[in-house]
Motif scaffolding. Structure first.
Motif, PDB file in Angstrom:
ATOM      1  N   ASP A 127       0.955  -1.158  -0.097  1.00  0.00           N
ATOM      2  CA  ASP A 127       0.058  -0.045   0.069  1.00  0.00           C
ATOM      3  C   ASP A 127       0.858   1.221  -0.213  1.00  0.00           C
ATOM      4  OD1 ASP A 127      -2.471  -1.392  -0.077  1.00  0.00           O
ATOM      5  OD2 ASP A 127      -2.744  -1.334   2.291  1.00  0.00           O
ATOM      6  N   GLY A 128       0.455   2.324  -0.645  1.00  0.00           N
ATOM      7  CA  GLY A 128       1.038   3.427  -0.779  1.00  0.00           C
ATOM      8  C   GLY A 128       0.586   4.577   0.536  1.00  0.00           C
ATOM      9  N   ALA A 129      -0.613   4.211   1.061  1.00  0.00           N
ATOM     10  CA  ALA A 129      -1.372   4.987   2.057  1.00  0.00           C
ATOM     11  C   ALA A 129      -2.215   4.238   2.882  1.00  0.00           C
ATOM     12  CB  ALA A 129      -1.840   6.096   1.504  1.00  0.00           C
ATOM     13  N   PRO A 130      -2.522   4.434   4.240  1.00  0.00           N
ATOM     14  CA  PRO A 130      -3.582   3.856   4.867  1.00  0.00           C
ATOM     15  C   PRO A 130      -4.877   3.896   4.123  1.00  0.00           C
ATOM     16  CG  PRO A 130      -2.376   5.423   6.180  1.00  0.00           C
ATOM     17  CD  PRO A 130      -2.024   5.892   4.933  1.00  0.00           C
ATOM     18  N   TRP A 131      -5.776   3.292   4.789  1.00  0.00           N
ATOM     19  CA  TRP A 131      -7.094   2.955   4.065  1.00  0.00           C
ATOM     20  C   TRP A 131      -8.245   3.381   5.236  1.00  0.00           C
ATOM     21  CZ3 TRP A 131      -8.678   1.194  -0.515  1.00  0.00           C
ATOM     22  CH2 TRP A 131      -8.094   0.436  -1.391  1.00  0.00           C
ATOM     23  N   HIS A 132      -9.307   4.207   4.582  1.00  0.00           N
ATOM     24  CA  HIS A 132     -10.443   4.471   5.375  1.00  0.00           C
ATOM     25  C   HIS A 132     -11.597   4.102   4.965  1.00  0.00           C
ATOM     26  CE1 HIS A 132      -7.979   7.394   7.950  1.00  0.00           C
ATOM     27  NE2 HIS A 132      -7.277   7.641   6.590  1.00  0.00           N
ATOM     28  N   VAL A 145      -0.673  19.704  -9.771  1.00  0.00           N
ATOM     29  CA  VAL A 145      -0.072  18.790  -8.778  1.00  0.00           C
ATOM     30  C   VAL A 145      -0.660  17.371  -9.141  1.00  0.00           C
ATOM     31  CG1 VAL A 145       0.726  17.520  -6.717  1.00  0.00           C
ATOM     32  CG2 VAL A 145       1.020  20.383  -7.456  1.00  0.00           C
ATOM     33  N   LYS A 146      -0.251  16.233  -9.419  1.00  0.00           N
ATOM     34  CA  LYS A 146      -1.056  14.952  -9.270  1.00  0.00           C
ATOM     35  C   LYS A 146      -1.154  14.408  -8.138  1.00  0.00           C
ATOM     36  CE  LYS A 146      -0.701  14.916 -14.053  1.00  0.00           C
ATOM     37  NZ  LYS A 146       0.049  16.156 -14.286  1.00  0.00           N
ATOM     38  N   GLY A 147      -2.460  14.147  -7.875  1.00  0.00           N
ATOM     39  CA  GLY A 147      -3.044  13.458  -6.599  1.00  0.00           C
ATOM     40  C   GLY A 147      -3.451  12.082  -7.053  1.00  0.00           C
ATOM     41  N   ARG A 148      -3.357  11.117  -6.063  1.00  0.00           N
ATOM     42  CA  ARG A 148      -3.754   9.829  -6.418  1.00  0.00           C
ATOM     43  C   ARG A 148      -4.721   9.089  -5.456  1.00  0.00           C
ATOM     44  NH1 ARG A 148      -1.430   9.887 -11.601  1.00  0.00           N
ATOM     45  NH2 ARG A 148       0.800  10.212 -11.308  1.00  0.00           N
ATOM     46  N   THR A 202     -30.591  -0.090   2.342  1.00  0.00           N
ATOM     47  CA  THR A 202     -29.665  -0.429   1.447  1.00  0.00           C
ATOM     48  C   THR A 202     -28.296   0.244   2.359  1.00  0.00           C
ATOM     49  OG1 THR A 202     -30.901   0.294  -0.380  1.00  0.00           O
ATOM     50  CG2 THR A 202     -28.642   0.490  -0.721  1.00  0.00           C
ATOM     51  N   GLU A 203     -27.354  -0.761   2.259  1.00  0.00           N
ATOM     52  CA  GLU A 203     -26.067  -0.339   2.935  1.00  0.00           C
ATOM     53  C   GLU A 203     -25.090   0.129   1.874  1.00  0.00           C
ATOM     54  OE1 GLU A 203     -23.129  -2.950   5.652  1.00  0.00           O
ATOM     55  OE2 GLU A 203     -22.380  -3.235   3.627  1.00  0.00           O
ATOM     56  N   TRP A 204     -24.221   1.381   2.307  1.00  0.00           N
ATOM     57  CA  TRP A 204     -23.417   1.842   1.434  1.00  0.00           C
ATOM     58  C   TRP A 204     -22.004   1.735   2.172  1.00  0.00           C
ATOM     59  CZ3 TRP A 204     -23.603   7.778   0.325  1.00  0.00           C
ATOM     60  CH2 TRP A 204     -22.427   8.233  -0.358  1.00  0.00           C
ATOM     61  N   ARG A 205     -21.161   1.315   1.712  1.00  0.00           N
ATOM     62  CA  ARG A 205     -19.614   1.073   2.075  1.00  0.00           C
ATOM     63  C   ARG A 205     -18.567   1.265   1.224  1.00  0.00           C
ATOM     64  NH1 ARG A 205     -17.768  -2.957   6.251  1.00  0.00           N
ATOM     65  NH2 ARG A 205     -19.945  -3.671   6.586  1.00  0.00           N
ATOM     66  N   MET A 206     -17.877   2.420   1.662  1.00  0.00           N
ATOM     67  CA  MET A 206     -16.742   2.690   0.643  1.00  0.00           C
ATOM     68  C   MET A 206     -15.341   2.744   1.438  1.00  0.00           C
ATOM     69  SD  MET A 206     -15.861   6.553  -0.990  1.00  0.00           S
ATOM     70  CE  MET A 206     -15.281   7.253   0.494  1.00  0.00           C
ATOM     71  N   ALA A 207     -14.222   2.152   0.715  1.00  0.00           N
ATOM     72  CA  ALA A 207     -13.030   2.081   1.198  1.00  0.00           C
ATOM     73  C   ALA A 207     -12.285   2.625   0.310  1.00  0.00           C
ATOM     74  CB  ALA A 207     -12.456   0.559   1.414  1.00  0.00           C
ATOM     75  N   THR A 208     -11.389   3.722   0.885  1.00  0.00           N
ATOM     76  CA  THR A 208     -10.404   4.423   0.280  1.00  0.00           C
ATOM     77  C   THR A 208      -9.224   4.598   0.620  1.00  0.00           C
ATOM     78  OG1 THR A 208     -10.261   6.652  -1.247  1.00  0.00           O
ATOM     79  CG2 THR A 208     -11.133   6.780   0.943  1.00  0.00           C
ATOM     80  N   SER A 209      -8.208   4.955  -0.380  1.00  0.00           N
ATOM     81  CA  SER A 209      -6.560   5.168   0.144  1.00  0.00           C
ATOM     82  C   SER A 209      -6.228   6.318  -0.822  1.00  0.00           C
ATOM     83  CB  SER A 209      -5.767   3.842  -0.078  1.00  0.00           C
ATOM     84  OG  SER A 209      -4.533   4.356   0.209  1.00  0.00           O
ATOM     85  N   SER A 210      -5.659   7.273  -0.272  1.00  0.00           N
ATOM     86  CA  SER A 210      -5.434   8.394  -1.226  1.00  0.00           C
ATOM     87  C   SER A 210      -4.041   9.320  -0.699  1.00  0.00           C
ATOM     88  CB  SER A 210      -6.496   9.557  -1.405  1.00  0.00           C
ATOM     89  OG  SER A 210      -6.847   9.961  -0.268  1.00  0.00           O
ATOM     90  N   THR A 211      -3.619  10.168  -1.742  1.00  0.00           N
ATOM     91  CA  THR A 211      -2.636  10.940  -1.358  1.00  0.00           C
ATOM     92  C   THR A 211      -2.855  12.218  -2.205  1.00  0.00           C
ATOM     93  OG1 THR A 211      -0.134  11.660  -1.279  1.00  0.00           O
ATOM     94  CG2 THR A 211      -1.066  10.158  -2.943  1.00  0.00           C
ATOM     95  N   PRO A 212      -2.759  13.635  -1.645  1.00  0.00           N
ATOM     96  CA  PRO A 212      -3.233  14.664  -2.686  1.00  0.00           C
ATOM     97  C   PRO A 212      -1.778  15.198  -3.444  1.00  0.00           C
ATOM     98  CG  PRO A 212      -2.566  15.320  -0.313  1.00  0.00           C
ATOM     99  CD  PRO A 212      -2.568  13.833  -0.201  1.00  0.00           C
ATOM    100  N   GLY A 213      -0.719  14.338  -3.112  1.00  0.00           N
ATOM    101  CA  GLY A 213       0.636  14.660  -3.722  1.00  0.00           C
ATOM    102  C   GLY A 213       1.082  16.104  -3.179  1.00  0.00           C
ATOM    103  N   GLY A 214       2.169  16.509  -3.773  1.00  0.00           N
ATOM    104  CA  GLY A 214       2.918  17.774  -3.386  1.00  0.00           C
ATOM    105  C   GLY A 214       3.302  17.580  -2.116  1.00  0.00           C
ATOM    106  N   MET A 248      -9.168  12.830   7.202  1.00  0.00           N
ATOM    107  CA  MET A 248      -9.728  11.947   6.231  1.00  0.00           C
ATOM    108  C   MET A 248     -11.067  11.293   6.826  1.00  0.00           C
ATOM    109  SD  MET A 248      -9.721  10.855   3.286  1.00  0.00           S
ATOM    110  CE  MET A 248      -8.087  11.039   2.633  1.00  0.00           C
ATOM    111  N   ALA A 249     -11.077  10.907   7.932  1.00  0.00           N
ATOM    112  CA  ALA A 249     -12.413  10.233   8.404  1.00  0.00           C
ATOM    113  C   ALA A 249     -13.810  11.045   7.917  1.00  0.00           C
ATOM    114  CB  ALA A 249     -12.546   9.724   9.934  1.00  0.00           C
ATOM    115  N   LYS A 250     -13.656  12.354   8.689  1.00  0.00           N
ATOM    116  CA  LYS A 250     -14.683  13.369   8.254  1.00  0.00           C
ATOM    117  C   LYS A 250     -15.209  13.588   7.288  1.00  0.00           C
ATOM    118  CE  LYS A 250     -16.707  17.474  10.574  1.00  0.00           C
ATOM    119  NZ  LYS A 250     -16.290  18.606  11.660  1.00  0.00           N
ATOM    120  N   LYS A 251     -13.812  13.554   6.346  1.00  0.00           N
ATOM    121  CA  LYS A 251     -14.099  13.995   4.827  1.00  0.00           C
ATOM    122  C   LYS A 251     -14.891  13.040   4.325  1.00  0.00           C
ATOM    123  CE  LYS A 251     -11.437  15.404   0.893  1.00  0.00           C
ATOM    124  NZ  LYS A 251     -10.079  15.641   0.288  1.00  0.00           N
TER     125      LYS A 251
END
Length: 220
Positions: A59-64, A171-174, A189-201, A212-215
């Motif tokens: 992984d390049g970053a943690p998951w939320h 700037v390239k974010g990922r 209906t259940e909505w579940r999302m997992a994401t990992s990211s970096t804004p770059g720079g 991240m959690a609140k976002k």
């Protein structure tokens, strides 16, 4: 084509490295199902739970994770699918004010497209560009389940020049994400999302991770 890095990571893929849609969806399902055992974090807005997982090997970053359950009178399966799976970046621009422009770079199939999203922020933060492949899969049999996988894409390689012209300057974010909407036995209906990211720079990672959690919980 085989790739040298794990598929569900912020490490971007070149268009020539994109695996089959079946592979992408299979890995997305495996990841989203694994989140059921991840540690819970804070709950926001009374009903949106968050979960967290530290960086794993590759992984390049943690998951939320953001997790919520919705009654039909509040939000239906069909409404969620329409907003999350049909031209999702266009819908995101409607409620994320930092997104100034979205462009469909290339449609690979009726269920897979490459998009680029251009974000601007209050100075001194520079504009960001996120380019992603979105792959969707809808299981119509009961209980209906929809999967949306977004993978980071790199258009800087030789042969991708025409596609790269559709990106804005910034700037390239990922980011990588897996979203699942699922009909439950109780009619909700259940909505579940997992994401990992970096804004770059040069934005410090601890600042990004602390918000991240609140976002992601604010995505409603």
């Amino acid at each position: 084509m085989a790739i040298d890095t794990p598929l569900l990571t912020i490490t971007p893929l070149k268009p020539s490295e994109i695996p089959s849609e079946e592979t992408i969806i299979t890995e997305g399902i495996a990841l989203i199902e694994s989140t059921s055992s991840w540690p819970e974090g804070k709950t926001f807005f009374n009903n949106i739970k968050t979960l967290y997982h530290a960086k794993r090997s590759g992984d390049g970053a943690p998951w939320h994770v953001r997790l919520s359950e919705h009654a039909p009178e509040e939000l239906t399966f069909d409404q969620l699918w329409e907003n999350l799976a049909i031209d999702k970046p266009v819908k995101e621009k409607e409620f994320i004010h930092e997104i100034q422009k979205v462009t469909k770079v290339k449609e690979l199939s009726p269920t897979a497209s490459i998009w680029t999203l251009y974000y601007t922020f209050t100075p001194p933060v520079s504009p960001r560009v996120f380019t992603v492949l979105q792959v969707v899969r809808l299981q119509e049999t009961k209980p209906r389940t929809g999967i949306i996988v977004s993978l980071s894409i790199d258009l800087s390689s030789k042969g991708d020049e025409e596609l790269a012209k559709l990106q804005e300057k910034g700037v390239k974010g990922r980011y990588v994400s897996v979203e699942r909407i699922k009909e439950l036995d109780n009619g909700n209906t259940e909505w579940r999302m997992a994401t990992s990211s970096t804004p770059g720079g040069s934005i410090p990672n601890f600042i990004v991770e602390s918000t991240m959690a609140k976002k992601i919980a604010s995505v409603r």
